[in-house]
Design a protein around this motif. Sequence first.
Motif, PDB file in Angstrom:
ATOM      1  N   CYS A 512      48.100  28.968  27.131  1.00 40.19           N
ATOM      2  CA  CYS A 512      47.100  28.564  28.119  1.00 40.19           C
ATOM      3  C   CYS A 512      47.051  27.037  28.180  1.00 40.19           C
ATOM      4  O   CYS A 512      47.300  26.362  27.185  1.00 40.19           O
ATOM      5  CB  CYS A 512      45.706  29.081  27.746  1.00 40.19           C
ATOM      6  N   THR A 514      44.073  24.720  29.381  1.00 34.57           N
ATOM      7  CA  THR A 514      42.702  24.692  29.886  1.00 34.57           C
ATOM      8  C   THR A 514      42.250  23.253  30.078  1.00 34.57           C
ATOM      9  O   THR A 514      42.882  22.310  29.599  1.00 34.57           O
ATOM     10  CB  THR A 514      41.751  25.414  28.918  1.00 34.57           C
ATOM     11  N   GLY A 553      37.742  26.997  25.403  1.00 37.74           N
ATOM     12  CA  GLY A 553      38.551  27.242  26.595  1.00 37.74           C
ATOM     13  C   GLY A 553      39.283  28.564  26.522  1.00 37.74           C
ATOM     14  O   GLY A 553      39.389  29.286  27.524  1.00 37.74           O
ATOM     15  N   ALA A 557      38.809  31.803  28.998  1.00 37.65           N
ATOM     16  CA  ALA A 557      39.945  32.465  29.642  1.00 37.65           C
ATOM     17  C   ALA A 557      39.960  33.951  29.319  1.00 37.65           C
ATOM     18  O   ALA A 557      40.238  34.787  30.190  1.00 37.65           O
ATOM     19  CB  ALA A 557      41.249  31.799  29.187  1.00 37.65           C
TER      20      ALA A 557
END
Length: 798
Positions: A512, A514, A553, A557
């Motif tokens: 990810c 973020t 974060g 998600a």
Amino acid sequence: MKFTLSWLKKHLETDASLDDILYALTDLGLEVEEVSNPADALKAFTLAKVKSAEQHPDADRLRVCQVETNEGLQQIVCGAPNAREGITVVLCKPGDYVPGIDVTLSVGNIRGVESHGMMASERELELSEEHDGIIELPSGEVGQTFVDWLAQNDPSKVDPVIEIAITPNRPDALGVRGIARDLAARGLGTLKACDVEPVAASFKADVDVSIDADTLDGCPVFCGRVIKGVKNGPSPAWMQDALRAIGLRPISFLVDVTNFFTYDQNRPLHVFDMDKVKGNLRVHRAAGGETLVALDDKEYTLQAGQMVISDDTGPESIAGVMGGLSTGCTDETVNVFVESAYWDPIQIAYTGRALKINSDARYRFERGVDPAFTPVGLEHAVRMIVDHAGGEVSEVIVAGEVPDVSRSYKLDTDRVQSLVGMDIPAERQRAILETLGFVMDGDMAQVPSWRPDVLGEADLVEEVARIESLTGLVGKPLPRLHDGVTRAILSPMQLRERTARRTAAALGYNECVTYSFIDQPSAALFGGGTDATMLANPISSEMSHMRPALLPGLLQAAARNQARGFADQALFEVGTAFHGGEPGEQHVQVSGLIVGRTGPKDVHGASRAVDVFDVKADAEAILAAIGAPAKAQILRGAEEWWHPGRHGKICLGPKKVMGVFGEIHPKVLATMNVKGPAMGFTIWPAEVPLPKKQTSTRAALVLRDLQAVERDFAFVVDADVEALTLVNAAAGADKALIDGVRVFDEFIGGSLGEGKKSIAVTVRLQPLEATLKEADIEAVSVKIIEKVSKATGGVLRG
């Protein structure tokens, strides 16, 4: 910004082709967005002459014409009333595409008579709406192309229209002359002189202009001249053609003059009907609430502080934006006041946005016009008006002073070549700047008043590179800084980040990326959200603080994915977290999060909920990949967002924490709308010790040729004793001989009694010099029992 090729050539003496001009414009940074060339649709058509025109045998309104063409005599059936012998016409042959009727011609048969083409009208060729008859040309030779005839006799019909995109830093290119200046500097022609002889004054005007003291910052100079006895009416044909080509509707000569100079010299002007102006003119700030009907027939209510031009009765013009309808020019106008002023770009932008007025004047003033050209532009307009419409001119009326925008910067010719990467002689660099209007005084370049974007030495470098063209750059290999194998580029920390990223992906995690900004409540859950990490100008209320960790974060998600039906997730991120708002108060983290089950449901029941040992194994694998020591301690006492009894810190000592793993606290999951349980880990790569020896090769593989021996021990200890304490004690009995200690069983209750448990471990003994004998094994076993008993108070289970 639109202009025609012929308009450009009024300022540029050039023989360059249209294609060369278009290429140069884009290369100079004036990107060509569209070119409309009427000649492209007409290039197939030629001139012909009607030799005879006889009545069609089977139609009263048709004539059978014998037409002389460059391919001989051709028969054409025509229904135009003016088709007759002796006229010169425009011929469209079979195979030609006629744009006005969207037809590709072929040999036809009209009422039994064969027809080879057609003679076109103006509407059929999209030259005008005229279609009462075919085109009759007063001159021309048979076979001559129609495009060439138009270029010689009516060039406006085949004048290409060019539209370029103007970046905000190039207001000078909002005038055709500014564009011509760039092309001349590139070498595509010579910039023509644009001097004007001011009209001699015949009288002193009985109108005065004043600027209020609090308005001088928005209007430093205001110039004007009164012209009496003007005869307004249609503009000259060349002016009307130019304005129509760029999409403007000709209105009357006095209005068209202001539109012409707006595009020609980037000098917006305004013309007042003096017979409608009452008293003197005053430039001031509106008190707020005044109303004005502008030239677009809309009524606007002025806000306090906006600049206006008023006469004795009230506002007559929104300064720099749009004039008022009540004092606008009409066909009956005979006495005018021609205004040329300089307005502050920021204040004009505020006024235009507040009143929602989009005008050519506002567009230019808010980007910046040439302040020094303010009085000169007035003289250009007055000269054109007098030469065409007559009249007597007053003395120049000036309020305020032209602002001094003069500035100079040093041109370092050697530095220019170094930065641009091209061999540009110093003389060429100076010549480029001089052609662009800069005045060179030794190495100092005085910036022309029409270039507000040039604000330093770097801009001089950009101008030289722009005109010389970066297409001349030749690729050159970078020189070697040393011989032999090139040294490593990435730092040890960068290598660790890359290795951690690849290892996490190999373990099945999805990466990810973020935002570094999160909301204050989420930041507070992870030890942040203080004023030290608060943003002064956040993007939104949900991004008000710098993130104290990567886990918030990842949890956000995960919540978004769960809301969309994705229950099983494995996410990770490598990035920076912030423990303060000052430079250096940040640290790199590697964080991972797993939620849901280890896999999809199956008939064998292999799927299970993720647990602490899943993230423990993953964290240890990443640490091993980035070079962490194999032997580390697992301790408790992590931060409050971890489950107090289901987490562990991976340490090299009480104060050296390399990472932490465990279950996220249920309260945190509930606050962040994540359906748990959720397991996570965080690793600090910078806390992993660097190897003592820096080498690019792996250590030698060590294989023992002596057989290892394993012995099992079961200890009865108190129920609150941690298995790790027992394992560490057993491993410390003989650090040279004991290769590993592993827990393989735990038993609680039963015959052991209340508050007791049994922990069974396997100890692996790896001999180094000689095969172990039974006595050696027994000696080590005694040490293990003593160490465990001393550390845990436990006894060997019988």
